[in-house]
Design an enzyme around this catalytic site. Structure first.
Site, PDB file in Angstrom:
ATOM      1  N   HIS A 253      10.723   4.559  12.718  1.00  0.00           N
ATOM      2  CA  HIS A 253      10.034   3.924  11.596  1.00  0.00           C
ATOM      3  C   HIS A 253      11.056   3.462  10.556  1.00  0.00           C
ATOM      4  CE1 HIS A 253       6.264   4.928  13.183  1.00  0.00           C
ATOM      5  NE2 HIS A 253       5.939   5.989  12.455  1.00  0.00           N
TER       6      HIS A 253
ATOM      7  N   ARG B 228      -4.040  18.414   6.233  1.00  0.00           N
ATOM      8  CA  ARG B 228      -3.080  17.894   5.259  1.00  0.00           C
ATOM      9  C   ARG B 228      -3.640  17.770   3.853  1.00  0.00           C
ATOM     10  NH1 ARG B 228      -0.995  13.158   9.326  1.00  0.00           N
ATOM     11  NH2 ARG B 228       0.460  14.431  10.546  1.00  0.00           N
TER      12      ARG B 228
ATOM     13  N   CYS C  55       4.136  10.782  10.096  1.00  0.00           N
ATOM     14  CA  CYS C  55       5.512  10.408  10.430  1.00  0.00           C
ATOM     15  C   CYS C  55       6.092   9.367   9.473  1.00  0.00           C
ATOM     16  CB  CYS C  55       5.600   9.914  11.876  1.00  0.00           C
ATOM     17  SG  CYS C  55       4.387   8.664  12.343  1.00  0.00           S
TER      18      CYS C  55
ATOM     19  N   SER D 176      -3.394  19.007  32.303  1.00  0.00           N
ATOM     20  CA  SER D 176      -1.940  19.185  32.384  1.00  0.00           C
ATOM     21  C   SER D 176      -1.538  20.597  32.778  1.00  0.00           C
ATOM     22  CB  SER D 176      -1.286  18.839  31.038  1.00  0.00           C
ATOM     23  OG  SER D 176      -1.476  17.487  30.710  1.00  0.00           O
TER      24      SER D 176
END
Length: 357
Positions: free
Chosen positions: A263, A108, A138, A46
């Site tokens: 969600h 996390r 999320c 990219s």
């Protein structure tokens, strides 16, 4: 590379060309400009692309050590990358003195890395022994502001949630797979006979365990002991960490649904004392990052289609449990790419920038 525009700290966005990266660049252009140089970084394939951020055309750099030249104390590097990429490159950044904000699962569970949702535990960003701050999954991010507000008032004692997860949580591959499947079944009478949807979609179901069009798939993540998925266990662990409730009983079922963005979750929360639904609505209405939409008689309740493209968590269907005066049940929706990832990471980064202002 664009020259610095102000004396503010520098920000690097690693993974700028991905689905969450695209949303984050929009958010940076919509919020207060606290940054000097904003550097965009992505995989070598990219590199060289030109993206707009804050109204300026900025060239994307390849992810190499040179991409972080000039970064040091007071600067922030935001990772929107797979866990293995974050794990590899975060130490390179922190060795230069800059702070890492990581949106992957790499850190996390690390006790030396705070897991932060600013509306709930924003104070935690200041204690970062490894120079890293993590954002949650999320699904966790979609519901945690509502739970944090209610926990502060009533004391959360037990939690059961089911998620209804949008395809875009799997990145562009997820959104593209759902749209392709929908095109294959559109205008048909499929969904009335066993196996007809599977035959129409074929073996390529994309990142999902089964066809998603005209279907729901009760699985997200990888298999873990006892039949749990890695995603379900992650939501459980993250909710405990963010709320500071290490032994909170939590049951999670993750379900993929044919929604592109947004969600949703059904939540049954049990508290330490009796809950008044009317007072709970007042708490949620005042909670930061939460919008209450709760008049089912008038057809007013949150849906993922309404939450898509917005910042808050939308909550409704708030009601006292029929069988337990200490339990509350509700429905919550949030844009998984914004609040679920890009916005939360931006808010964390801004808190860190404020330390060096």
């Amino acid at each position: 590379m664009t020259a610095p525009r102000s004396s503010g700290p520098a920000l690097a966005v690693v993974g700028a060309t991905g689905a969450v990266g695209s949303v984050l660049l929009q958010i940076l252009s919509q919020r207060a400009d606290v940054w000097g140089d904003i550097r965009l970084i992505a995989s070598p394939r990219s590199a060289g692309r030109v993206l707009a951020v804050r109204g300026e055309e900025t060239e994307v750099l390849a992810l190499t050590e040179d991409a972080f030249d000039g970064f040091g104390v007071g600067d922030v590097v935001l990772f929107l990358t797979p866990a293995e990429v974050s794990a590899r490159w975060a130490p390179v950044v922190t060795a230069r003195g800059a702070v890492v904000v990581d949106q992957s699962a790499a850190f996390r569970e690390d006790p030396e890395v705070p897991l932060v949702v600013p509306e709930v535990n924003g104070h935690a960003v200041r204690i970062r022994p490894r120079g890293i701050v993590a954002g949650p999954d999320c699904v966790t991010a979609a519901m945690i502001a509502t739970l944090g507000a209610l926990h502060a008032e009533y004391g959360l004692a037990d939690l059961a949630v089911s998620s209804y997860q949008a395809a875009s949580a799997a990145g562009r591959a997820g959104s593209e797979a759902l749209r392709r499947q929908l095109s294959l079944v559109a205008g048909s009478s499929l969904g009335e006979q066993t196996g007809d949807v599977r035959r129409a979609v074929g073996e390529d179901t994309g990142p999902f365990a089964a066809p998603l069009a005209l279907n729901v798939v009760p699985w997200s993540g990888e298999l873990r002991e006892g039949g749990w998925s890695s995603h379900e266990l992650a939501v459980r662990a993250e909710t405990r960490r963010i709320l500071g409730l290490e032994t909170l009983p939590i049951a999670v079922t993750c379900v993929q649904v044919p929604v592109v963005t947004g969600h949703s979750l059904t939540v049954r929360a049990r508290f330490e004392r009796e809950v008044d639904a009317g007072h709970a609505r007042e708490i949620l209405e005042a909670a930061p990052g939460v919008v209450l939409v709760d008049d089912p008689g008038a057809g007013e309740f949150p849906t993922p289609a309404d939450a898509a493209g917005t910042d808050p968590a939308w909550v409704g269907r708030v009601r006292a449990s029929l069988d337990d005066p200490r339990s509350l049940e509700f429905f919550v929706c949030a844009d998984n790419l914004r609040k679920g990832a890009a916005l939360n990471a931006t808010q964390i980064s801004e808190l860190i920038a404020g330390e060096f202002a």
